[in-house]
Design an enzyme around this catalytic site. Structure first.
Site, short mmCIF file in Angstrom:
data_model
loop_
_atom_site.label_atom_id
_atom_site.label_comp_id
_atom_site.label_asym_id
_atom_site.label_seq_id
_atom_site.Cartn_x
_atom_site.Cartn_y
_atom_site.Cartn_z
N CYS A 106 16.35 -5.55 -18.17
CA CYS A 106 17.17 -5.03 -19.26
C CYS A 106 18.19 -4.00 -18.80
O CYS A 106 17.94 -3.23 -17.88
CB CYS A 106 16.28 -4.36 -20.29
SG CYS A 106 15.03 -5.44 -20.97
N ARG A 154 21.55 -7.61 -12.73
CA ARG A 154 20.16 -7.19 -12.80
C ARG A 154 19.26 -8.30 -13.35
O ARG A 154 18.05 -8.22 -13.25
CB ARG A 154 20.04 -5.97 -13.71
CG ARG A 154 20.77 -4.75 -13.18
CD ARG A 154 20.87 -3.70 -14.23
NE ARG A 154 19.57 -3.23 -14.63
CZ ARG A 154 18.99 -2.13 -14.20
NH1 ARG A 154 19.63 -1.38 -13.34
NH2 ARG A 154 17.81 -1.76 -14.60
N TRP A 179 15.86 -8.77 -20.95
CA TRP A 179 15.01 -9.62 -20.13
C TRP A 179 13.69 -9.68 -20.88
O TRP A 179 13.00 -8.68 -21.01
CB TRP A 179 14.84 -8.95 -18.77
CG TRP A 179 14.35 -9.81 -17.67
CD1 TRP A 179 15.07 -10.75 -16.98
CD2 TRP A 179 13.05 -9.78 -17.08
NE1 TRP A 179 14.28 -11.31 -16.00
CE2 TRP A 179 13.05 -10.74 -16.04
CE3 TRP A 179 11.89 -9.05 -17.30
CZ2 TRP A 179 11.94 -10.97 -15.24
CZ3 TRP A 179 10.79 -9.29 -16.51
CH2 TRP A 179 10.80 -10.25 -15.49
N ASN A 200 15.13 -0.11 -23.13
CA ASN A 200 14.56 -0.69 -21.91
C ASN A 200 13.15 -0.15 -21.78
O ASN A 200 12.91 1.02 -22.07
CB ASN A 200 15.34 -0.24 -20.66
CG ASN A 200 16.68 -0.91 -20.55
OD1 ASN A 200 17.02 -1.78 -21.34
ND2 ASN A 200 17.45 -0.49 -19.55
N GLY A 201 12.24 -0.98 -21.28
CA GLY A 201 10.87 -0.51 -21.08
C GLY A 201 9.91 -1.28 -21.97
O GLY A 201 10.27 -2.29 -22.57
N GLU A 243 8.62 -12.57 4.55
CA GLU A 243 9.93 -12.35 3.95
C GLU A 243 10.75 -13.65 3.95
O GLU A 243 11.46 -13.95 3.00
CB GLU A 243 10.66 -11.21 4.68
CG GLU A 243 12.11 -11.01 4.32
CD GLU A 243 12.41 -10.96 2.82
OE1 GLU A 243 11.50 -10.74 2.01
OE2 GLU A 243 13.57 -11.20 2.46
N LYS A 282 12.22 -15.25 0.54
CA LYS A 282 13.66 -15.49 0.29
C LYS A 282 13.87 -16.95 -0.07
O LYS A 282 14.62 -17.29 -0.96
CB LYS A 282 14.44 -15.10 1.56
CG LYS A 282 15.82 -14.64 1.36
CD LYS A 282 15.99 -13.20 0.93
CE LYS A 282 15.00 -12.65 -0.02
NZ LYS A 282 14.76 -11.26 -0.01
N GLU A 289 12.64 -17.75 -3.62
CA GLU A 289 13.42 -17.09 -4.67
C GLU A 289 14.68 -17.86 -5.04
O GLU A 289 15.01 -17.97 -6.20
CB GLU A 289 13.85 -15.69 -4.21
CG GLU A 289 12.78 -14.64 -4.33
CD GLU A 289 13.30 -13.28 -3.95
OE1 GLU A 289 13.12 -12.34 -4.73
OE2 GLU A 289 13.90 -13.14 -2.86
N HIS A 324 -7.85 -22.18 10.21
CA HIS A 324 -8.94 -21.78 9.31
C HIS A 324 -8.72 -22.31 7.90
O HIS A 324 -9.33 -21.82 6.96
CB HIS A 324 -9.07 -20.25 9.29
CG HIS A 324 -9.45 -19.69 10.63
ND1 HIS A 324 -10.67 -19.94 11.22
CD2 HIS A 324 -8.76 -18.93 11.51
CE1 HIS A 324 -10.72 -19.35 12.41
NE2 HIS A 324 -9.56 -18.73 12.61
N LYS A 358 17.21 -8.02 -10.73
CA LYS A 358 17.54 -7.23 -9.55
C LYS A 358 16.70 -5.98 -9.47
O LYS A 358 16.24 -5.59 -8.41
CB LYS A 358 19.03 -6.87 -9.57
CG LYS A 358 19.50 -6.11 -8.34
CD LYS A 358 19.36 -6.94 -7.09
CE LYS A 358 19.73 -6.20 -5.83
NZ LYS A 358 19.22 -6.93 -4.64
C1 F6R Z 1 13.38 -10.04 -3.01
C2 F6R Z 1 13.56 -9.03 -3.96
C3 F6R Z 1 12.38 -8.36 -4.60
C4 F6R Z 1 12.56 -6.86 -4.38
C5 F6R Z 1 11.50 -6.07 -5.16
C6 F6R Z 1 11.64 -4.58 -4.93
O1 F6R Z 1 14.58 -10.63 -2.61
O2 F6R Z 1 14.67 -8.73 -4.21
O3 F6R Z 1 11.14 -8.79 -4.13
O4 F6R Z 1 12.48 -6.61 -3.01
O5 F6R Z 1 11.60 -6.35 -6.53
O6 F6R Z 1 12.90 -4.13 -5.34
P1 F6R Z 1 13.44 -2.70 -4.87
O7 F6R Z 1 13.68 -2.80 -3.40
O8 F6R Z 1 14.68 -2.47 -5.67
O9 F6R Z 1 12.35 -1.72 -5.18
#
Ligand code: F6R
Length: 607
Positions: free
Chosen positions: A2, A27, A73, A99-100, A480, A484, A487, A503, A602
């Site tokens: 949001c 976001r 959101w 928001n929240g 990671e 990626k 996602e 295993h 985001k």
């Molecule tokens: C992966 C990604 C998320 C963030 C996570 C933490 O590409 O973007 O997994 O890494 O939500 O976000 P921050 O770093 O803003 O605390």
């Protein structure tokens, strides 16, 4: 997640709100809305979909000098027009964006319904509007305070009242809210990016703080109605950076700008003479740094995986036990906080609710927290005792790339600092510094191989499911890489320690399940090559991401991507970069909305 914007001033609020909302689009959201105080009262418009859909639905002549806007959101109730914000009281007098999450929403809703209130949405936000409208308090501020006293949960809210068209009342508890001061106009937003076009003079509201904002002045106060007397601070944001710069997507731009952003990050922070890093923001002297006996890293998602890379660097260079934990889990297991442990919160946005709450839990129990944060002035940056800014510049794509590389470098500098007050020799410190300095050119070299990586990505994109494997230092890289890939490509991608294959997961290996093997030239190379042989022997396609020095000649059928060698402690940083490009090009081939992947936000400002 949001987003909130608000405006009071002499201009028409509508274009200001829409521009602010479009700056918050990155976001992640599923619906948007605005409310404007017009001569005919408050007019509210909401739309499922993008801000541009909302804009298209607005009447041409909509004008008003006070207004609020929101990108939602979905949490309470699906993404529908009725559930979008702003939400209004029954009499139309009070309008709220929020928001929240209100934890006791169900109980409050039942109570209001029993009093005869009929709800038009499933949101927890509508409850706030009703509570304020039904208060008998003498002022808007007092009515807001009374409503908030009944609410448990997190919020950033803006309240507009037709009875007080000259003002907005803002309140914050656990969700960011920032006031921007203009020339006889004021802006409010949940994110600095929505303010930077208008002003660099800002006031960050703290948790438990409220503000009354008119065109020419503001007053900040506590829940006890005492003035908190906040004064504005200046922000330094390069607005022009938030542009795709000719790239098809922000994600691509952000991967490619890593060599220059890293160079900027390192500037002035490496001390060749003493073989250490200069991290003044830590606010910790050599004696305090020596006093730590453990390091605990807290972050979420990709930041957590980079935290695991960081823990390995700290153990190797400083020889202090270090580990990383998902911040989202940490605070719920009643963690034992030790005075001689250094807690490190790592976050791009600095607003991730789970990480911010973990920081508060540590501080409540007397622990010492430093932040590795990208967004200057964000909640985690402000609430930590000290820290290291990542200086990656604005990161707009939801899938994080450059900020993660910067986090890993931040951990390398922290490890160097902790190591040099212990047993790390000056020569080893200088070796790491030289390694850090080589990173920009080496990343450039990896990027120059983009065409070859693209071909591999296209093959991988065809498979519904993939494994990423690595061991020890390379395991967080594999995690990671899988994160990626899933996602942005929406393919099932799972990371395993290469050592764990036999295993269990080996049962799944077949011609339809490719494995991306992260295989650095280190003490485990032979064992990793043996694991790859086991996969190839079962007809599993393999992509090996490795160093030129590793002999992959016998790995018949495997595709190989090489990266330059750095110091072994820093190699995970370079091994991550081709995985970013693999994910990007797979998603591009599949035609996905790369910068705004489905269901993701985001900055995750709710738990
Ligand atoms: C992966 C990604 C998320 C963030 C996570 C933490 O590409 O973007 O997994 O890494 O939500 O976000 P921050 O770093 O803003 O605390």
């Amino acid at each position: 997640m949001c987003g909130i914007v608000g405006y009071v001033g002499g201009r028409n609020a509508v274009p200001v709100l829409l521009e602010g909302l479009s700056r918050l689009e990155y976001r992640g959201y599923d619906s948007a809305g605005v409310a404007v105080l017009t001569s005919a009262g408050t007019q509210v418009f909401r739309k499922v979909g993008r801000v541009r859909d909302l804009e298209a639905a607005l009447p041409r002549r909509l004008t008003g000098k006070t207004g609020i806007g929101h990108t939602r959101w979905a949490t309470h109730g699906p993404a529908t027009e009725a559930n979008a914000h702003p939400q209004t009281s029954e009499d139309g007098r009070i309008t709220v964006v929020h928001n929240g999450i209100i934890d006791n929403a169900a109980a409050l809703r039942d109570r209001l319904a029993a009093q005869g209130v009929s709800f038009t949405s499933e949101t927890d936000t509508e409850i706030i509007a009703h509570l304020i409208a039904r208060s008998a308090a003498p002022t808007l501020e007092a009515a807001v305070l009374e409503a908030l006293s009944k609410i448990n949960g997190t919020y950033a809210i803006l309240v507009m009242d037709t009875g007080h068209p000259d003002r907005l009342v803002a309140a914050r508890n656990g969700s960011p809210l920032i006031l921007g001061i203009g020339d006889r106009e004021m802006f409010l937003a949940s994110d600095l990016s929505a303010l930077v076009r208008h002003t660099t003079s800002v006031v960050h509201l703290d948790d438990g703080e409220l503000a009354t904002v008119t065109a020419s002045q503001f007053r900040t106060f506590s829940r006890e109605e005492d003035d908190t007397g906040k004064s504005p601070t200046s922000i330094d944001l390069d607005v022009l950076d938030a542009d795709t710069d000719g790239h098809q997507h922000y994600m691509h731009k952000e991967i490619l700008e890593q060599p220059s952003s890293i160079e900027r990050m390192l500037r002035g922070r490496l001390d060749d003479r003493f073989g250490t890093a200069r991290l003044d923001g830590l606010n910790l002297g050599p004696r305090e740094l020596r006093g730590f006996r453990r390091v605990k890293i807290l972050g979420c998602g990709s930041a957590y995986y980079v935290g695991q890379m960081g823990a390995a660097m700290i153990e190797e260079l400083a020889r202090i036990p270090a580990d990383a934990e998902a911040a989202s889990e940490f605070r719920y297991r009643n963690p034992i906080i030790e005075p001689d442990t250094l807690y490190v919160a790592v976050s791009q946005s600095g607003e991730t609710a789970d990480t911010a709450f973990a920081v508060r839990e540590v501080k409540r129990k007397g622990g010492q927290v430093i932040g590795l944060v990208n967004v200057v002035g964000s909640t985690i940056a402000r609430e930590s005792d000290g820290g290291v800014y990542l200086h990656a510049g604005p990161e707009i794509a939801v899938a994080s790339t450059k900020a993660l590389t910067h986090m890993a470098i931040g951990f390398a500098m922290l490890a160097l600092t902790l190591g040099r007050v212990r047993d790390l020799s000056i020569a080893d410190g200088q070796r790491i510094i030289a390694g850090l300095r080589s990173l920009p050119a080496q990343i450039e070299e990896i990027i120059s191989n983009e065409d070859a990586i693209l071909k591999v990505a296209h093959n991988l994109a065809e498979s519904p499911s993939l494994f990423f494997i690595g061991r020890v230092r390379a395991f967080p890289v594999a995690r990671e890489g899988a994160q990626k890939f899933k996602e942005v490509s929406y393919r099932h991608a799972e990371a395993y320690q290469a050592s764990e294959l036999k295993h269990g997961p080996l049962a799944l290996i077949c011609a339809d399940l490719p494995t991306v093997a992260i295989l650095p030239d280190d003490e485990l190379t032979d064992r990793n090559l043996a694991a790859v042989q086991q996969i190839l022997a079962r007809s599993g396609p393999v992509v090996i991401v490795t160093h030129q020095s590793v002999d992959t000649g016998e790995m018949t059928g495997a595709q190989v991507i090489t990266v330059p060698r750095n110091e072994r402690e820093l190699d995970p940083i370079l091994l991550t970069v081709p995985l970013q490009l693999l994910a990007y090009h797979a998603a591009l081939a599949l035609g996905h909305d790369i910068d705004k992947p489905r269901n993701l936000a985001k900055s995750v400002t709710v738990e």
